[in-house]
Write a protein that holds these residues in place. Structure first.
Motif, mmCIF file in Angstrom:
data_model
loop_
_atom_site.group_PDB
_atom_site.id
_atom_site.type_symbol
_atom_site.label_atom_id
_atom_site.label_comp_id
_atom_site.label_asym_id
_atom_site.label_seq_id
_atom_site.Cartn_x
_atom_site.Cartn_y
_atom_site.Cartn_z
ATOM 1 N N UNK A 18 3.149 8.737 2.067
ATOM 2 C CA UNK A 18 3.226 10.146 2.463
ATOM 3 C C UNK A 18 2.448 10.413 3.738
ATOM 4 N N UNK A 19 1.259 9.807 3.846
ATOM 5 C CA UNK A 19 0.438 10.011 5.033
ATOM 6 C C UNK A 19 1.125 9.452 6.273
ATOM 7 N N UNK A 67 4.612 9.827 11.293
ATOM 8 C CA UNK A 67 5.848 9.519 12.012
ATOM 9 C C UNK A 67 6.618 10.789 12.358
ATOM 10 N N UNK A 68 6.651 11.733 11.445
ATOM 11 C CA UNK A 68 7.423 12.952 11.663
ATOM 12 C C UNK A 68 6.774 13.887 12.685
ATOM 13 N N UNK A 69 5.460 13.906 12.729
ATOM 14 C CA UNK A 69 4.759 14.845 13.606
ATOM 15 C C UNK A 69 4.489 14.297 15.006
ATOM 16 N N UNK A 70 4.404 12.980 15.143
ATOM 17 C CA UNK A 70 4.072 12.381 16.439
ATOM 18 C C UNK A 70 5.336 12.174 17.263
ATOM 19 N N UNK A 98 11.978 8.765 6.601
ATOM 20 C CA UNK A 98 11.491 8.552 5.231
ATOM 21 C C UNK A 98 10.879 7.159 5.135
ATOM 22 N N UNK A 99 9.602 7.097 4.872
ATOM 23 C CA UNK A 99 8.909 5.818 4.743
ATOM 24 C C UNK A 99 9.213 5.216 3.375
ATOM 25 N N UNK A 100 9.705 3.985 3.376
ATOM 26 C CA UNK A 100 10.083 3.324 2.127
ATOM 27 C C UNK A 100 9.091 2.264 1.680
ATOM 28 N N UNK A 101 8.310 1.736 2.643
ATOM 29 C CA UNK A 101 7.334 0.702 2.263
ATOM 30 C C UNK A 101 6.225 0.624 3.303
ATOM 31 N N UNK A 102 4.988 0.502 2.837
ATOM 32 C CA UNK A 102 3.830 0.314 3.711
ATOM 33 C C UNK A 102 3.031 -0.867 3.189
ATOM 34 N N UNK A 103 2.837 -1.875 4.039
ATOM 35 C CA UNK A 103 2.038 -3.049 3.673
ATOM 36 C C UNK A 103 0.846 -3.156 4.608
ATOM 37 N N UNK A 147 0.829 -1.198 0.000
ATOM 38 C CA UNK A 147 0.000 0.000 0.000
ATOM 39 C C UNK A 147 0.874 1.263 0.000
ATOM 40 N N UNK A 148 2.129 1.091 -0.444
ATOM 41 C CA UNK A 148 3.099 2.176 -0.373
ATOM 42 C C UNK A 148 2.643 3.402 -1.163
ATOM 43 N N UNK A 149 2.146 3.187 -2.363
ATOM 44 C CA UNK A 149 1.764 4.296 -3.236
ATOM 45 C C UNK A 149 0.734 5.210 -2.579
ATOM 46 N N UNK A 150 -0.235 4.608 -1.891
ATOM 47 C CA UNK A 150 -1.332 5.385 -1.324
ATOM 48 C C UNK A 150 -1.054 5.896 0.091
ATOM 49 N N UNK A 151 -0.204 5.190 0.841
ATOM 50 C CA UNK A 151 -0.089 5.463 2.267
ATOM 51 C C UNK A 151 1.249 6.045 2.709
#
Length: 245
Positions: A27-28, A33-36, A55-60, A21-25
């Motif tokens: 950036x969010x 991660x950066x703000x919390x 920097x998020x590299x992968x979200x599954x 789900x990297x493409x959709x998730x």
């Protein structure tokens, strides 16, 4: 108990329970991660300054219908109990940094939250993703007992992530739905305990422990920590890989 799975699940991807789900998730989740993060003196390595550069590299996304059913059954049981007994819960939402995830509906009537859980390696992260949390391996020497620990500050959970890949410097988080139910708003600690204290309102043990920053551990608690003692109260929904500057 068969329940309706989230509408954004794919189900028929044919590639197992981990759906890219990297493409959709990315950036969010990266923004989350950066703000919390807390202040510099509240976190050990990697600390807020490095997490602000994550920097998020992968979200599954983790899609396991059977595990989802078990989690939802526990949720329904808590909702029914609180409604029948007319129990008024202490609400945790206002004390928690929560993300705005698309199509995610959390139930504040059972203190359902999205929280971080840091893992030491990608292998461990995938094991938890596919098999769930297991309190049987929890260490009772933890400050708040032998439970599964979560945080709403990314810098806190990052303390428990080693590099999953030495060459890439990848770190691993699980983003989990957690049912806190009726929490014990602890002021001291719960070392060596394998379940929370008895709750007079429900006539059974509390559903969880909430260690509030500046209140728990005789006021020395540096972050909010959330501890549950039953795996049915957790659904790991996203496996996240990220790097730090």
């Amino acid at each position: 108990m068969k329940t309706r799975t989230p509408p954004y699940w794919k189900h028929d991807n044919g590639k197992g329970p981990l759906v890219d789900n990297t493409h959709f998730m990315s950036k969010l989740v990266q923004e989350w991660l950066r703000n919390a993060v807390g202040s510099t003196h509240d976190c050990r390595f990697p600390g807020p300054s490095k997490m602000k550069g994550a920097t998020v590299t992968k979200v599954q996304r983790i899609e396991i219908p059977h595990s989802w059913d078990i989690y939802q059954a526990k949720k329904c049981k808590l909702i029914a109990e609180f409604k029948t007994k007319r129990i008024c819960l202490p609400r945790l939402k206002a004390q928690t940094h929560q993300p705005k995830l698309p199509d995610v509906d959390l139930d504040e009537n059972v203190n359902e939250l999205f929280l971080f859980h840091g893992t030491s390696t990608l292998k461990v992260g995938k094991l938890i993703a596919e098999q769930g949390m297991d309190n049987r391996v929890a260490d009772d020497k933890g400050l708040y007992g032998a439970g599964c620990y979560f945080a709403d500050w990314s810098c806190k959970s990052a303390q428990y992530t080693d590099k999953a890949s030495p060459s890439s410097g990848t770190h691993v988080f699980l983003l989990c739905r957690v049912l806190m139910g009726f929490p014990c708003m602890i002021r001291g600690n719960a070392i060596h305990k394998r379940r929370p204290d008895q709750n007079e309102d429900t006539n059974r043990p509390y559903d969880s422990i909430f260690a509030q920053k500046g209140v728990a551990n005789q006021g020395d608690q540096k972050h909010n920590e959330y501890v549950v003692f039953e795996s049915t109260q957790v659904y790991p929904e996203y496996l996240v890989q990220f790097t730090l500057p």
